[in-house]
Design a protein around this motif. Structure first.
Motif, PDB file in Angstrom:
ATOM      1  N   ALA A  21     -26.374  31.986  80.908  1.00 24.18           N
ATOM      2  CA  ALA A  21     -26.724  31.096  79.644  1.00 24.18           C
ATOM      3  C   ALA A  21     -27.548  31.564  78.751  1.00 24.18           C
ATOM      4  CB  ALA A  21     -27.350  29.817  80.228  1.00 24.18           C
ATOM      5  N   TYR A  71     -24.817  27.350  70.646  1.00 26.71           N
ATOM      6  CA  TYR A  71     -23.893  27.558  71.463  1.00 26.71           C
ATOM      7  C   TYR A  71     -23.965  26.208  72.635  1.00 26.71           C
ATOM      8  CZ  TYR A  71     -24.239  32.407  70.727  1.00 26.71           C
ATOM      9  OH  TYR A  71     -24.121  33.930  70.043  1.00 26.71           O
ATOM     10  N   ASP A  72     -24.281  25.005  71.904  1.00 27.84           N
ATOM     11  CA  ASP A  72     -24.018  23.828  72.876  1.00 27.84           C
ATOM     12  C   ASP A  72     -22.959  22.894  72.140  1.00 27.84           C
ATOM     13  OD1 ASP A  72     -24.729  21.149  73.696  1.00 27.84           O
ATOM     14  OD2 ASP A  72     -26.728  21.312  73.845  1.00 27.84           O
ATOM     15  N   CYS A 131     -17.681  26.580  69.579  1.00 28.85           N
ATOM     16  CA  CYS A 131     -17.844  27.033  70.965  1.00 28.85           C
ATOM     17  C   CYS A 131     -16.660  27.293  71.366  1.00 28.85           C
ATOM     18  CB  CYS A 131     -18.858  25.809  71.833  1.00 28.85           C
ATOM     19  SG  CYS A 131     -20.581  25.837  71.310  1.00 28.85           S
ATOM     20  N   ALA A 154     -19.342  28.104  76.013  1.00 26.36           N
ATOM     21  CA  ALA A 154     -19.950  28.247  74.813  1.00 26.36           C
ATOM     22  C   ALA A 154     -19.533  29.021  73.986  1.00 26.36           C
ATOM     23  CB  ALA A 154     -21.641  28.469  75.079  1.00 26.36           C
ATOM     24  N   GLN A 166     -21.538  34.690  84.366  1.00 27.51           N
ATOM     25  CA  GLN A 166     -21.935  34.081  83.159  1.00 27.51           C
ATOM     26  C   GLN A 166     -23.396  33.779  83.319  1.00 27.51           C
ATOM     27  OE1 GLN A 166     -18.988  30.837  82.023  1.00 27.51           O
ATOM     28  NE2 GLN A 166     -17.794  31.389  83.638  1.00 27.51           N
ATOM     29  N   GLY A 198     -21.691  35.398  78.015  1.00 30.63           N
ATOM     30  CA  GLY A 198     -22.464  34.253  78.023  1.00 30.63           C
ATOM     31  C   GLY A 198     -21.715  33.461  78.841  1.00 30.63           C
ATOM     32  N   ASN A 199     -21.935  31.959  78.623  1.00 32.67           N
ATOM     33  CA  ASN A 199     -21.174  30.932  79.008  1.00 32.67           C
ATOM     34  C   ASN A 199     -19.786  30.739  78.242  1.00 32.67           C
ATOM     35  OD1 ASN A 199     -20.541  28.366  80.759  1.00 32.67           O
ATOM     36  ND2 ASN A 199     -22.841  28.509  81.016  1.00 32.67           N
TER      37      ASN A 199
END
Lengths: 329, 329
Positions: free
Chosen positions: A214, A98-99, A123, A185, A212, A181-182
């Motif tokens: 992480a 997710y980066d 992402c 991401a 959100q 989640g973000n």
DNA sequence: CTGAAAGCGCTTACAG
DNA sequence: CTGAAAGCGCTTACAG
């Protein structure tokens, strides 16, 4: 390392003959075929890319997913692997975690193997630096197609978000919190949230600000005390099932019962949601068939120069016991 | 396909210089480095294996696991992938689907990519036809070492089976049923069962005949009615957590409550077991660290010619709410 | 620092 | 059916 030269010597023939036998191009006597095959087996010979055209090796495809440990992705991956095995292709995997930064490195690593094609779950497809790179035939999986990469297999995430939110609204919920989640991401999460907003606005309600969170290897230790102190939602929509499980666990630690005190719903439809009690309310993604579809599309593009297509696969709203009708309360 | 020749031409230098720049061998002027890199990027150049030694390409390792969708394996796989990424290696995956026949094909496919090394979780290491093949440096993961392949990372499955069974015995259980995937498909399951037998015999009890259940994509639709009709166990040990979840679901469908009517325990310690209510009693395998350990061992063997070793990693018995003390009943 | 040339493992027309 | 030879993309001493 065993070379073809050594195999030929052992089989008592020329390099050319050995090559023809093992590559199944051109013909050779039965006896020669046997001798060469035997020599190759005894020496543990494996071809190395070579010659003009470099067609020697087994073709491989590269697959990028956010995280192997999320069942949605491992399930897609599994069906991709199966489909590719049938077609005689190897599958190389990479994770972005997710980066977006690691995503680029991961794809670089895949490209170093010169794959015939790529299947990518990015992402954020709209902003990814990857799509500016020179890529082999590529299919996006779970990302909407872009101008440069029009081949994609997706689910209507916005519609799904809207439908799930409508269900909760129909059950009398008004304070519905979207936990995610973000967004950076996961453009899927962002789409699902858009659907939530649409449904809320349809009924003249103000969407609550999304929260959100992480992803850090899991959602085991999620702490919702602050959130629940400020807002007091009657329902929480998590942007994916793994997060939904984390939410349910966190609520339990805070002394809330699901669905008695708070309803919870997720997205993905991972198998474990059906095994828990009560069953998780979720949007079921046909992950396995999406993977297989992406694989087939990629093969069709890479081998038959088929045109890129965008395939949208239907999802299914599965209502489980984690949401409660509060309209009568 | 872009060749180095084309890159050299665009950069205005010789093939040799371009090669040196991109392979970081030998030196070149800063200006030349820039020009070549730029040309390579513009043309989307990717090296193809080549030259004497064939050291050009990024090295890759092959990983064989029974099933990507089982969290124990995907978790190991994930940590292998992370470790290998750090070392600049690609990871190629293959699944056996718990089928010794497909296992051979899967490894063949991996070998076609000429991996630097292999990490294998075999159905049955003692009988596998794979270990007769000419393999690159290989580490067994979850299989005990063999004479030919002494490098392995394992957990003491027999001890774990014994310890888990002892727990149930201490809680007053006598009718303990061992439910398992096919032993032929998993020597781990067989070892765990041995531990069960040992613990039973220790207390002068006759082990019940184990029940083997084929894995067919999942255990969602497990039917235990026949089993429960014949034996009437107070506890069931499942040879892995996924099966334990299936058992709990099946029991529920038959009208039994866990742990009130029947206690259930598993092996693996997959994350989801901690999120369910009650938490699953299980043997926690350090899957991520086992994967990382196997990866490190393999790299050490492949790169530093380190000797093969057998590393046994400690497991942890985690007692959850799915087992009940019936000694007072 | 740079290039011409030999060489790697392999494939594929081209002869026989 | 089989082999000698040219050629592929690349790397690496060897000169300069």
């Amino acid at each position: 390392m065993t070379t073809l030269q050594q195999v030929a010597k052992r089989a008592g023939c020329s390099l050319a003959t050995a090559s023809r036998v093992l590559a199944r191009s051109g013909s050779a006597s039965d006896q020669m075929v046997r001798k060469v095959r035997r020599a190759a087996a005894e020496l543990g010979y494996r071809p190395v890319s070579a010659g003009p055209g470099r067609a020697g090796r087994q073709p491989i495809v590269g697959v990028l997913i956010p995280s192997i440990t999320n069942p949605v992705f491992s399930s897609s991956l599994s069906s991709i692997e199966n489909r590719m095995l049938m077609a005689g292709h190897g599958v190389l995997i990479a994770q972005s975690h997710y980066d977006p930064g690691r995503e680029v490195d991961a794809v670089e690593a895949l490209l170093n193997e010169r794959p015939t094609g790529l299947i990518l779950t990015l992402c954020n497809a709209a902003t990814s630096r990857i799509l500016g790179m020179a890529l082999p035939p590529t299919v996006l999986l779970n990302n909407r197609p872009t101008a440069d990469y029009p081949a994609a297999v997706t689910v209507a995430n916005r519609d799904a978000g809207r439908e799930l939110t409508r269900l909760l609204l129909d059950l009398g919920h008004r304070q519905i919190l979207f936990l995610s989640g973000n967004f950076a991401a996961s453009d899927r999460a962002a789409m699902r949230h858009e659907g939530y907003c649409l449904a809320m606005e349809e009924r003249g309600l103000e969407p609550l600000a999304p929260l959100q969170i992480a992803f850090v290897g899991g959602y085991d230790q999620l702490d919702l005390s602050v959130v629940l102190g400020r807002a007091s939602p009657t329902a929480i929509i998590a942007s994916n099932d793994l997060l939904a499980f984390g939410v349910i666990g966190a609520l339990r630690r805070e002394g809330f019962q699901v669905p008695r005190d708070i309803s919870v719903a997720g997205f993905d439809g991972i198998a474990i949601g059906r095994l828990m009690e009560p069953q998780l309310t979720t949007i079921e993604m046909p992950d396995a068939s999406m993977g297989a579809t992406a694989a087939s599309l990629l093969l069709d593009m890479a081998e038959n120069a088929a045109p890129a297509r965008h395939l949208e696969i239907p999802y299914l709203l599965r209502r489980g016991g984690t949401v409660r009708d509060i309209s009568a309360d």
